[in-house]
Design a protein around this motif. Structure first.
Motif, short mmCIF file in Angstrom:
data_model
loop_
_atom_site.label_atom_id
_atom_site.label_comp_id
_atom_site.label_asym_id
_atom_site.label_seq_id
_atom_site.Cartn_x
_atom_site.Cartn_y
_atom_site.Cartn_z
N HIS A 131 -7.04 0.00 2.24
CA HIS A 131 -7.23 -0.11 0.78
C HIS A 131 -8.52 0.80 0.51
CE1 HIS A 131 -8.69 -1.42 -3.08
NE2 HIS A 131 -7.59 -1.43 -3.42
N TRP B 82 2.11 1.78 -3.45
CA TRP B 82 0.88 2.17 -4.18
C TRP B 82 0.41 3.39 -4.21
CZ3 TRP B 82 -1.38 1.09 -8.56
CH2 TRP B 82 -2.71 1.50 -8.73
N MET C 27 -5.81 -7.24 -1.67
CA MET C 27 -6.59 -5.96 -1.38
C MET C 27 -8.30 -6.47 -1.81
SD MET C 27 -4.64 -3.67 -0.57
CE MET C 27 -3.32 -4.40 -0.07
N HIS D 293 -8.45 4.08 -1.97
CA HIS D 293 -9.34 4.07 -3.02
C HIS D 293 -10.29 5.27 -2.89
CE1 HIS D 293 -12.26 2.57 -5.95
NE2 HIS D 293 -13.10 3.35 -5.54
N LEU E 217 0.73 -1.20 -0.14
CA LEU E 217 0.07 0.00 -0.10
C LEU E 217 1.01 1.30 -0.07
CD1 LEU E 217 -3.06 -1.11 2.42
CD2 LEU E 217 -3.10 -0.25 0.03
N THR F 119 -8.15 -4.29 4.02
CA THR F 119 -9.30 -3.76 3.23
C THR F 119 -9.77 -2.16 3.53
OG1 THR F 119 -10.73 -4.94 4.76
CG2 THR F 119 -9.97 -6.09 2.81
#
Length: 252
Positions: free
Chosen positions: A168, A113, A155, A172, A110, A165
């Motif tokens: 994530h 990302w 994810m 998002h 993460l 989650t």
């Protein structure tokens, strides 16, 4: 977790046996006392810590491979230890169970990302004509997912630890807000609800295209990348315009 308890029992009673002193030293990141009661030199703890960090990285690489091959639910700490080439006892010096491994791997992915999408949405990239903007934004996002297939496993799996989650989902939402801000700059007169719907649609098109990209390799993967860019180009061009003299987006 039943699987974790079973694995711990194996680590203690099975072939792995009790953790070695070397493994304990790696996990602690420190150095043992020298013979005669003296302490290790100042460089030795750093070497020990580096060895521990290298072992953690080794275990996380193995976990990523096992999660991708078996899925999170069907994976076990014993399988991860085998993939890493270490005993279960060594693994348990660093991680108490499979969930702890998944959380650490998920946190690291993460973080990467966040860096990837942050760079992808730099102002200089999103201010380009539509075709080149899609190349500049999508290429690093696609490359990250192709290079880190465990990211998708961790994810989106149904049995993934809640912390992963939740983080994530938060990320998002942050990305969606960024896409909306880029769209709003191109559509200054559009209602906020329309901008939000368009951003949602972009995400869904990207996710569906990414699933197809991840399912293929080589020339077929490159072809699906082109298809994804073409789909987004044709969806967005009537909305935001395209002041690029070139054709539809091209694959790298």
């Amino acid at each position: 977790m039943p699987e974790a308890r079973a694995d711990k029992s194996t680590a203690k009673d099975g072939a792995g046996g009790a953790p070695t002193a070397e493994a304990a030293g790696e996990a602690a990141g420190g150095a043992p006392a020298e013979a005669g009661g003296g302490t290790a030199g100042s460089a030795r703890p750093r070497r020990r810590q580096a060895r521990g960090e290298a072992r953690i990285a080794q275990l996380l690489r193995a976990a990523a491979s096992v999660f991708c091959a078996n899925g999170y639910t069907a994976s076990s700490t014993n399988a991860i230890a085998r993939e890493a080439g270490v005993s279960p006892g060594t693994l348990y010096q660093f991680f108490p169970n499979k969930e702890a491994i998944a959380v650490e791997l998920g946190d690291r992915l993460l973080d990467r990302w966040r860096e990837t999408y942050g760079a992808a949405f730099e102002q200089s990239r999103v201010e380009q004509p539509l075709d080149r903007m899609l190349d500049a934004v999508l290429d690093p996002l696609i490359a990250f997912n192709c290079e880190n297939p465990a990211f998708s496993v961790l994810m989106h799996g149904s049995e993934i630890p809640g912390r992963i989650t939740e983080e994530h989902d938060t990320l998002h939402a942050t990305m969606l807000t960024r896409v909306e801000s880029v769209l709003a700059a191109h559509l200054p007169d559009a209602p906020a609800a329309q901008v939000h719907r368009t951003a949602d649609m972009i995400f869904m098109i990207f996710k569906a295209g990414l699933d197809l990209i991840m399912a293929h390799e080589g020339e077929e993967r490159a072809a699906y990348i082109r298809e994804l860019k073409a789909a987004l180009f044709r969806y967005l061009a009537p909305l935001v315009g395209d002041d690029s003299p070139g054709p539809a987006p091209h694959a790298p």
